[in-house]
Design a protein around this motif. Structure first.
Motif, short mmCIF file in Angstrom:
data_model
loop_
_atom_site.label_atom_id
_atom_site.label_comp_id
_atom_site.label_asym_id
_atom_site.label_seq_id
_atom_site.Cartn_x
_atom_site.Cartn_y
_atom_site.Cartn_z
N LEU A 135 0.88 -1.17 0.00
CA LEU A 135 0.00 0.00 0.00
C LEU A 135 0.91 1.22 0.00
CD1 LEU A 135 -2.92 1.08 0.18
CD2 LEU A 135 -2.65 1.08 2.67
N LEU A 136 1.04 1.86 -1.17
CA LEU A 136 1.99 2.97 -1.31
C LEU A 136 1.46 4.26 -0.70
CD1 LEU A 136 3.15 2.32 -4.97
CD2 LEU A 136 4.18 1.51 -2.85
N SER A 137 0.15 4.45 -0.75
CA SER A 137 -0.46 5.65 -0.18
C SER A 137 -1.96 5.39 -0.05
CB SER A 137 -0.20 6.87 -1.08
OG SER A 137 -0.93 6.75 -2.30
N ASP A 138 -2.70 6.40 0.34
CA ASP A 138 -4.15 6.26 0.42
C ASP A 138 -4.78 6.14 -0.96
OD1 ASP A 138 -4.01 6.43 3.14
OD2 ASP A 138 -4.45 8.60 3.22
N PHE A 139 -3.99 6.40 -1.99
CA PHE A 139 -4.54 6.43 -3.35
C PHE A 139 -3.94 5.38 -4.27
CE2 PHE A 139 -4.20 10.77 -1.62
CZ PHE A 139 -5.54 11.09 -1.53
N GLN A 140 -2.90 4.66 -3.82
CA GLN A 140 -2.16 3.82 -4.77
C GLN A 140 -1.60 2.57 -4.13
OE1 GLN A 140 1.50 5.45 -6.24
NE2 GLN A 140 1.14 4.72 -8.30
N VAL A 141 -1.56 1.49 -4.92
CA VAL A 141 -0.94 0.24 -4.49
C VAL A 141 0.14 -0.16 -5.49
CG1 VAL A 141 -3.02 -0.58 -3.33
CG2 VAL A 141 -2.61 -1.21 -5.72
N GLY A 142 1.05 -0.99 -5.02
CA GLY A 142 2.11 -1.50 -5.89
C GLY A 142 2.15 -3.01 -5.85
N ILE A 143 2.36 -3.62 -7.01
CA ILE A 143 2.56 -5.07 -7.12
C ILE A 143 3.92 -5.27 -7.77
CG2 ILE A 143 1.69 -7.26 -8.00
CD1 ILE A 143 -0.69 -4.42 -8.12
N TYR A 144 4.84 -5.93 -7.07
CA TYR A 144 6.21 -6.09 -7.55
C TYR A 144 6.51 -7.57 -7.72
CZ TYR A 144 6.21 -1.34 -5.81
OH TYR A 144 5.88 -0.02 -5.57
#
Length: 459
Positions: free
Chosen positions: A367-376
């Motif tokens: 969970l990168l921020s309240d607005f964005q997620v990351g899948i690595y």
């Protein structure tokens, strides 16, 4: 002025000399040869005349009061309006240093007084010819540059059109491919779902019937403890004691297997997502798990032993607003490439060296921020060189052998992540140290609040 105009142009000459007799003589000589001639008697008038109507050539006396010819020439060369006008110096001075200075301040030729008509005309015509050739060359260069600019523009337009065509073709191919795969997967799931539900539905009654029969046999054994020889022979033949203990275990094992098949069917349905073509909130981990299930056969060998280890580092994520079927395509393409990299000859060094690391794929969600997620998605394979990293998202670009890949997976994935979800898809790799494909997408695409990290902190 074009080439034809240059050829028919009558040269305009400016003669500067403080001696009236010399001025009249030169003006008459040059006018008789068809030139337009203006004459002035000092440097100040020469500068004014040259700036108001620039001549094609200036014949300039050196020895003049107030401002000598050298100074006049320096002023002319310092002014952008007159710097390109060729200057022929006129002087009674015949020393080498005088001539050197004349050329140093910008003169193109030097005529020593007393001058001869033929020499003056020859030197004037020579300079005018040089000037015409220079103008013609500049004109041709300008035309050439214009032509090159047009060709570059055409080339850029063709390149853009080709790129758009390739993108369209790639999307059509991949769309048809994934649509076909989705239909097949959904069809298989549907066909399996009915019989497995039938089996699961009957396992309950079978369990009850079996328990009833075993209790009945037990009652017979208690009421008739001395069975006939035929019954005793049959009991020994079927090993009734073992059968009575093992039959419930078999039924329980069948029930577990049926439940597992049911889970697989549900995963297949989740992967196909044919009923979820619209933007909706989904569990991104569910899509990853469904994709891993589809690729399970490539992670194990024929003996069902793990040959590629999968490490999952999942954070608690909210549901993501996305096109679920398309995101599953992205996971499928990236995971397939990671498996291909690990199964390449270079990555199988473990066979020759027991100290080599186990082929591993790590899937990390953040969970990168309240607005964005990351899948690595990271593999410890051979990695990707920098020049290839710059091209991996191009349509039809592939490093695989002919017939092994068409170069569409990552280009389509890029379009899905960037164009369809307002996210970002990037590659990070060091040769011989593996590669990471980073997917960063907004939680609510409709809000368009996208914030990107520039590096993979904490991975």
């Amino acid at each position: 002025m074009n080439s034809q105009q240059l050829e028919s142009h009558v040269a305009n000459l400016l003669v500067v000399d403080d001696t009236p007799d010399n001025l009249r003589l030169l003006s008459t000589m040059l006018s008789d040869k068809g030139y337009k001639v203006r004459g002035v008697i000092n440097g100040e008038m020469a500068l004014k005349a040259a700036r108001s109507t620039p001549p094609d050539l200036i014949l300039l006396d050196i020895t003049m009061p107030q401002m000598n010819g050298y100074e006049v020439c320096e002023h002319l060369k310092a002014d952008c309006r007159t710097s390109g006008i060729p200057v022929i110096f006129l002087s009674a001075l015949d020393q080498v240093l005088d001539k050197v200075k004349a050329f140093a301040v910008g003169g193109v030729d030097y005529i020593t007084k007393p001058f001869h008509l033929e020499e003056v005309l020859a030197r004037v015509e020579n300079q005018l010819t040089i000037q015409r050739l220079q103008k013609k060359m500049h004109e041709q260069n300008a035309r050439l540059q214009e032509s090159e600019a047009k060709e570059r523009k055409k080339s850029q337009q063709l390149e853009l059109a080709l790129q758009q065509l390739q993108n369209a073709q790639a999307q059509l191919i991949q769309s048809e491919k994934m649509s076909s795969l989705g239909n097949v997967v959904a069809g298989v799931a549907h066909e399996i779902n009915n019989p497995i539900n039938f089996i699961k539905g009957n396992l309950g009654p079978i369990t009850e019937y079996t328990e009833d029969l075993l209790r009945l046999v037990q009652l017979y054994a208690e009421d008739f403890p001395n069975p006939t020889a035929a019954i005793q022979e049959q009991l020994e033949a079927i090993d009734f004691t073992f059968l009575r203990n093992d039959l419930p275990k078999l039924i329980a094992s069948m029930s577990i297997g049926a439940d597992r098949i049911g889970e697989i069917v549900q995963s297949l349905r989740n992967f196909s997502r044919l009923d979820e073509s619209e933007l909706k909130a989904v569990d991104i981990h569910e899509g990853l798990e469904s994709t891993l299930l589809i690729l399970q056969h490539r992670l194990k060998d024929e003996a069902d032993q793990t040959i590629i280890k999968v490490v999952k580092e999942y954070e608690d994520l909210p549901k993501i607003e996305c096109y679920a079927g398309q995101m599953n395509q992205v996971f499928m393409n990236i995971l397939t490439n990671a498996i291909d990299a690990l199964q390449s000859q270079k990555s199988w060094e473990k066979e020759a060296n027991d100290n080599s690391p186990i082929p591993t794929i790590t899937i990390c969600t953040k969970l990168l921020s309240d607005f964005q997620v990351g899948i690595y998605i990271t593999d410890n394979g051979p990695g990707i060189t920098e020049d290839i990293q710059q091209r991996i998202f191009e349509p039809f670009f592939t490093t695989k052998q002919v017939g092994k890949g068409k170069g569409l997976g990552l280009s389509i994935s890029y379009a899905i992540v960037v164009d369809d979800h307002g996210g970002q898809l990037r590659c990070f790799s060091i040769p011989d140290q593996g590669a990471t494909l980073a997917i960063e997408i907004p939680i609510h695409y409709s809000s368009k609040k996208c914030f990107y990290k520039e590096d993979l902190v904490g991975l």
